[in-house]
Design an enzyme around this catalytic site. Sequence first.
Site, mmCIF file in Angstrom:
data_model
loop_
_atom_site.group_PDB
_atom_site.id
_atom_site.type_symbol
_atom_site.label_atom_id
_atom_site.label_comp_id
_atom_site.label_asym_id
_atom_site.label_seq_id
_atom_site.Cartn_x
_atom_site.Cartn_y
_atom_site.Cartn_z
ATOM 1 C CB SER A 6 -0.903 0.012 1.233
ATOM 2 O OG SER A 6 -1.490 1.297 1.355
ATOM 3 C CG HIS A 29 -3.740 -1.640 -1.615
ATOM 4 N ND1 HIS A 29 -4.791 -2.507 -1.852
ATOM 5 C CD2 HIS A 29 -4.161 -0.819 -0.622
ATOM 6 C CE1 HIS A 29 -5.795 -2.220 -1.035
ATOM 7 N NE2 HIS A 29 -5.438 -1.188 -0.282
ATOM 8 C CG ASP A 31 -5.281 2.307 0.815
ATOM 9 O OD1 ASP A 31 -6.150 1.420 0.734
ATOM 10 O OD2 ASP A 31 -4.116 2.100 1.220
ATOM 11 C CG MET A 33 -8.867 6.701 2.191
ATOM 12 S SD MET A 33 -8.110 6.798 3.818
ATOM 13 C CE MET A 33 -7.074 5.320 3.804
ATOM 14 C CG HIS A 62 -9.173 -0.368 -0.442
ATOM 15 N ND1 HIS A 62 -8.584 -0.498 0.795
ATOM 16 C CD2 HIS A 62 -10.513 -0.510 -0.245
ATOM 17 C CE1 HIS A 62 -9.540 -0.683 1.712
ATOM 18 N NE2 HIS A 62 -10.702 -0.695 1.105
ATOM 19 C CG MET A 64 -11.569 2.626 1.976
ATOM 20 S SD MET A 64 -10.019 2.729 2.884
ATOM 21 C CE MET A 64 -8.875 2.866 1.502
ATOM 22 C CG MET A 133 -11.579 -3.500 4.999
ATOM 23 S SD MET A 133 -10.069 -2.986 4.147
ATOM 24 C CE MET A 133 -9.254 -1.989 5.409
ATOM 25 C CG ASP A 171 -5.988 -3.079 3.126
ATOM 26 O OD1 ASP A 171 -4.933 -2.751 3.701
ATOM 27 O OD2 ASP A 171 -6.686 -2.286 2.450
ATOM 28 N N GLY A 173 -2.765 -3.867 8.956
ATOM 29 C CA GLY A 173 -1.951 -4.507 9.984
ATOM 30 C C GLY A 173 -1.279 -5.793 9.547
ATOM 31 N N GLY A 193 1.212 -1.935 4.101
ATOM 32 C CA GLY A 193 1.712 -0.572 3.949
ATOM 33 C C GLY A 193 2.980 -0.372 4.751
HETATM 34 C C1 DX5 Z 1 -6.476 1.320 5.517
HETATM 35 C C2 DX5 Z 1 -5.972 1.015 4.134
HETATM 36 C C3 DX5 Z 1 -4.791 0.127 4.088
HETATM 37 C C4 DX5 Z 1 -3.565 0.682 4.750
HETATM 38 C C5 DX5 Z 1 -2.832 -0.475 5.336
HETATM 39 O O1 DX5 Z 1 -7.719 1.946 5.407
HETATM 40 O O2 DX5 Z 1 -6.985 0.386 3.382
HETATM 41 O O3 DX5 Z 1 -4.500 -0.261 2.748
HETATM 42 O O4 DX5 Z 1 -2.698 1.339 3.880
HETATM 43 O O5 DX5 Z 1 -1.751 0.019 6.046
HETATM 44 P P1 DX5 Z 1 -0.958 -0.916 7.060
HETATM 45 O O6 DX5 Z 1 -0.400 -2.054 6.290
HETATM 46 O O7 DX5 Z 1 0.073 -0.004 7.593
HETATM 47 O O8 DX5 Z 1 -1.949 -1.362 8.103
HETATM 48 ZN ZN ZN Z 2 -6.418 -0.474 1.440
#
Ligand code: DX5
Ligand code: ZN
Length: 218
Positions: A6, A29, A31, A33, A62, A64, A133, A171, A173, A193
């Site tokens: 990510s 990936h 994100d 938002m 992705h 959101m 998620m 996705d 942690g 990420g």
């Molecule tokens: C959170 C995102 C993830 C995020 C993951 O809303 O969808 O893709 O970047 O980041 P890490 O891997 O640090 O949890």
């Molecule tokens: Zn994501």
Amino acid sequence: MQISPSILAADFANLQAELDKIASADWAHVDVMDGHFVPNLTLGLPVVARLVEVSPVPIDTHLMIEDPDRWAPMYADLGAKSVTFHVEAAADPRTLARSLRAAGARASMALKPGTPWAPYADLLPDLDMVLVMTVEPGFGGQSFMADQMPKVRAVRESVRRHGGEIWIQVDGGVSATTIEQCAEAGADVFVAGTAVYNAESAVANIARLRDLVSVHRH
Ligand code: DX5
Ligand code: ZN
């Protein structure tokens, strides 16, 4: 088993160079938002259009965002090879998934931690991937929610029953300490990420994550 780093954890002032660091991954990936579906705000269509052009690996978007029925097909149109919308935001997920495929993308549907799988299992024939998620969407660097593993298992069971090649992505942690339980539960596409873009080398981090799941097959 695929790794999708990510870029939320990358340097947003140098995205082309940051993408070049993950050329050994399977996807990048991205994100998206909108500050409404999730409290955070990142980037949108014009930025993703350029990322598609410069990325050494295909773009895994992705979304959101609210109103994915309207916006998601535009990400497919501009060349994102995988487009994930959130089922909680979609008015007509089946029609949306079909229009993503028609636009040449893999159609993918995401579930927030509080969203169950069973009510949506009949959408599988129109999907290429399901994203479970493992944090509340909105921010990188949060703690992995192991309590989502039963949902990953339930999706894997549905995919097994349905047949065909439908991927299961996790996705949030995902790291060297949490990735194996995801693979064991049935995931086969791993977003990471902070576990990729940290002080260590991204190439080495990707190789390590890959290595940890390489023994698993679904
Ligand atoms: C959170 C995102 C993830 C995020 C993951 O809303 O969808 O893709 O970047 O980041 P890490 O891997 O640090 O949890
Ligand atoms: Zn994501």
